[in-house]
Design a protein around this motif. Structure first.
Motif, mmCIF file in Angstrom:
data_model
loop_
_atom_site.group_PDB
_atom_site.id
_atom_site.type_symbol
_atom_site.label_atom_id
_atom_site.label_comp_id
_atom_site.label_asym_id
_atom_site.label_seq_id
_atom_site.Cartn_x
_atom_site.Cartn_y
_atom_site.Cartn_z
ATOM 1 N N ASN A 12 0.812 -1.217 0.000
ATOM 2 C CA ASN A 12 0.000 0.000 0.000
ATOM 3 C C ASN A 12 0.843 1.263 0.000
ATOM 4 O OD1 ASN A 12 -2.351 -1.550 0.150
ATOM 5 N ND2 ASN A 12 -2.202 -1.679 2.380
ATOM 6 N N ILE A 13 2.123 1.151 -0.424
ATOM 7 C CA ILE A 13 3.003 2.307 -0.398
ATOM 8 C C ILE A 13 2.459 3.439 -1.269
ATOM 9 C CG2 ILE A 13 5.319 3.126 -0.936
ATOM 10 C CD1 ILE A 13 5.183 1.351 1.496
ATOM 11 N N ARG A 15 -0.646 4.175 -2.070
ATOM 12 C CA ARG A 15 -1.779 4.832 -1.407
ATOM 13 C C ARG A 15 -1.302 5.698 -0.254
ATOM 14 N NH1 ARG A 15 -6.873 4.791 -3.869
ATOM 15 N NH2 ARG A 15 -7.247 2.755 -4.820
ATOM 16 N N LEU A 16 -0.333 5.191 0.507
ATOM 17 C CA LEU A 16 0.188 5.964 1.635
ATOM 18 C C LEU A 16 0.865 7.234 1.150
ATOM 19 C CD1 LEU A 16 0.664 6.192 4.636
ATOM 20 C CD2 LEU A 16 2.712 4.785 4.380
ATOM 21 N N THR A 17 1.593 7.140 0.046
ATOM 22 C CA THR A 17 2.217 8.331 -0.537
ATOM 23 C C THR A 17 1.154 9.336 -0.953
ATOM 24 O OG1 THR A 17 4.076 7.017 -1.337
ATOM 25 C CG2 THR A 17 3.732 9.161 -2.370
ATOM 26 N N GLN A 18 0.053 8.833 -1.510
ATOM 27 C CA GLN A 18 -1.049 9.719 -1.900
ATOM 28 C C GLN A 18 -1.592 10.474 -0.692
ATOM 29 O OE1 GLN A 18 -4.233 7.647 -3.878
ATOM 30 N NE2 GLN A 18 -5.596 9.402 -3.862
ATOM 31 N N VAL A 19 -1.659 9.804 0.454
ATOM 32 C CA VAL A 19 -2.143 10.457 1.670
ATOM 33 C C VAL A 19 -1.161 11.515 2.144
ATOM 34 C CG1 VAL A 19 -2.663 10.105 4.111
ATOM 35 C CG2 VAL A 19 -3.519 8.489 2.408
ATOM 36 N N LEU A 20 0.134 11.144 2.206
ATOM 37 C CA LEU A 20 1.140 12.048 2.760
ATOM 38 C C LEU A 20 1.365 13.274 1.889
ATOM 39 C CD1 LEU A 20 3.735 9.406 4.003
ATOM 40 C CD2 LEU A 20 2.002 10.619 5.330
ATOM 41 N N GLU A 21 1.159 13.141 0.577
ATOM 42 C CA GLU A 21 1.371 14.255 -0.338
ATOM 43 C C GLU A 21 0.106 15.067 -0.595
ATOM 44 O OE1 GLU A 21 3.028 12.567 -3.837
ATOM 45 O OE2 GLU A 21 5.013 12.235 -2.956
ATOM 46 N N SER A 22 -0.983 14.690 0.025
ATOM 47 C CA SER A 22 -2.251 15.376 -0.220
ATOM 48 C C SER A 22 -2.242 16.773 0.384
ATOM 49 C CB SER A 22 -3.412 14.572 0.376
ATOM 50 O OG SER A 22 -4.603 15.316 0.362
ATOM 51 N N GLU A 23 -2.810 17.736 -0.348
ATOM 52 C CA GLU A 23 -2.933 19.095 0.166
ATOM 53 C C GLU A 23 -3.924 19.170 1.311
ATOM 54 O OE1 GLU A 23 -3.990 21.573 -3.076
ATOM 55 O OE2 GLU A 23 -2.100 21.309 -4.157
ATOM 56 N N CYS A 36 -9.693 11.082 4.594
ATOM 57 C CA CYS A 36 -10.020 10.386 5.847
ATOM 58 C C CYS A 36 -10.121 8.884 5.613
ATOM 59 C CB CYS A 36 -11.340 10.910 6.412
ATOM 60 S SG CYS A 36 -11.287 12.606 7.029
ATOM 61 N N LYS A 37 -10.757 8.520 4.514
ATOM 62 C CA LYS A 37 -10.912 7.107 4.178
ATOM 63 C C LYS A 37 -9.558 6.457 3.908
ATOM 64 C CE LYS A 37 -11.460 6.255 0.049
ATOM 65 N NZ LYS A 37 -11.972 6.381 -1.329
ATOM 66 N N TYR A 42 -5.056 2.814 4.759
ATOM 67 C CA TYR A 42 -3.697 2.555 4.314
ATOM 68 C C TYR A 42 -2.595 3.053 5.250
ATOM 69 C CZ TYR A 42 -5.988 1.319 -0.030
ATOM 70 O OH TYR A 42 -6.781 0.727 -0.970
ATOM 71 N N HIS A 43 -2.861 4.052 6.078
ATOM 72 C CA HIS A 43 -1.807 4.504 6.991
ATOM 73 C C HIS A 43 -1.583 3.424 8.051
ATOM 74 C CE1 HIS A 43 0.455 6.853 9.901
ATOM 75 N NE2 HIS A 43 0.642 7.760 8.950
#
Length: 331
Positions: A12-13, A15-23, A36-37, A42-43
């Motif tokens: 899930n790397i 997806r996790l990157t997508q979360v961490l880089e999200s504005e 939030c989802k 994935y975190h």
């Protein structure tokens, strides 16, 4: 199912990157439904932060005391009804939705009664009662689904075919962890994921970056004349099956290594299946006309044999180790 104290990044790397880089998670920003989802799913700590306090709070059964009337009979009736309506599951679900999205709601519905009318609690024991747990996406409604949150079928798609409705769930708790769905060799193929993620045919993740593979199982036929029943009344049937593995994103040498990996697996003492043919790698033509290119798509066709009961056992092991991905499509 993985231990609550373990942190498993898995595959899930991305997806996790997508979360961490999200504005949406920058200071001063409003975190949206989708982020939030994703954090929950994935975190490595997201699910634990949501579920652990709920599990701790609901880890022990409640002790019920009735101050008036025949306490034992009333307590037994209360506990029986509590179990019948799955109250623990409802409470856990609404708490989970609230911790994930910041808000959750539960709606009580009474059979045959207008949802807008007042509840007569003195007559409630005569009625059938159901509950809906709603997250912000549900309460926001939809232009294509039932928008009435007081309806038993709130947010149920009218366009879902009847034979597909068993595939639509509202919570991970709706998944039966004790039984399997497929009757093919698919479970063992999904577990052979050392080189890349393996998906059932037609069910690969959308917009997934290569490499990955899909598995199509077909033409299952018996080899033995009949099945064998063991002492636990499990049915053992020796069958043969055609399996097509479609691989996207690997070059020839890597695909040959994957083929050798499968062959080595089937020669081991713990193998759940055997290969009956001589499989070879074939190129497939998948084009994108706008760019005048051909995808790196290859297929390998196997003829295998296995016991269907063994596949059921493998599938149960996969079920207890898997974390489902559950999300609403953005409109």
């Amino acid at each position: 199912m993985s231990d609550d104290n373990e942190i498993d990044m898995g595959s899930n790397i991305g997806r996790l990157t997508q979360v961490l880089e999200s504005e949406g998670i920058e200071p001063g920003s409003q975190v949206g439904y989708e982020i939030c989802k994703l954090i929950y799913l994935y975190h490595p700590l997201g699910g634990k932060m949501v579920d652990r306090p709920i599990k701790l709070a609901m880890g022990e059964s409640r002790t019920v005391h009735v101050t008036r009337g025949p306490e034992k009979r009333l307590r037994e009736a209360f506990e029986a009804e509590w179990k019948a309506i799955k109250a623990d599951k409802i409470i856990a679900n609404v708490a989970r939705q609230s911790r994930i999205y910041g808000v959750g709601a539960v709606v009580m519905l009474i059979d045959g009664q207008d949802a807008n009318s007042a509840v007569e609690f003195s007559d409630l024991y005569k009625q059938g009662v159901t509950f809906n747990v709603l997250d912000p996406m549900n309460t926001a409604g939809s232009i294509v689904l039932n928008q009435d949150p007081n309806n038993t079928y709130h947010y149920t798609g009218e366009a879902v075919y009847p034979h597909m409705r068993s595939q639509i769930i509202n919570s991970p708790d709706d998944i039966d962890l004790t039984d399997v769905v497929v009757s093919s060799s698919l479970p063992v193929w999904l577990g052979l994921s050392q080189f890349m993620p393996m998906f059932p045919s037609m069910l690969s993740t959308q917009n997934l970056a290569p490499p990955y593979a899909t598995v199509k199982c077909s033409n299952t036929a018996p080899i033995a004349g009949g099945f064998y029943l063991d002492e636990m009344n499990n049915q053992w049937q020796l069958v043969t099956e055609d399996v097509t593995v479609s691989i996207t994103g690997l070059r020839n040498a890597a695909v040959e290594d994957f083929l050798r990996y499968i062959q080595q697996y089937t020669l081991g003492d713990e193998a759940e299946m055997g290969v009956m043919n001589i499989p070879v790698v074939q190129d497939e033509r998948v084009t994108q006309n706008e760019l005048n290119i051909i995808a790196m798509r290859k297929t390998i066709k196997f003829k295998i044999n296995y016991y269907q009961q063994r596949m059921r056992n493998v599938a149960r092991q996969l079920i207890t180790k898997s974390i489902p991905t559950i999300y609403a499509e953005a409109k």
